[in-house]
Design a protein around this motif. Sequence first.
Motif: not given
Length: 120
Positions: A80-81, A84-85
């Motif tokens: 998920v990180d 979103t990055d």
Amino acid sequence: MQNVILIIHLILALCLIGIVLLQRSEGGGLGMGGGGGVMSGRAAATALGKLTWLFAIAFIVTSITLTILAAARSDSSSVVDRITDQPPAAEEPAPAEPASDDLLPPAPVSNAPVVPQAAE
């Protein structure tokens, strides 16, 4: 290293499937159809049974080893990180304007029952 363990793991999986299929069926589910089943007090100590346990234990050991190796090689960030990055995707162009005929409202539809007219 990881590829070698993965190949061994796949070979063990195939051997485990084969050895289970070679064993004699005992009729009912969970060994209810005869002596020496899972639910009975005393399990049969046949060569196929011992070989099944050996393959099962080796399969579990290779599974745990592959899990540890995969965790050591992975990043500490979450999937998920990483999503979103990323920068947002370029905006898509707006669709072409509809033709002038498409802007007219549809013709009204009457829901009244059709009554035949009397012939004169």
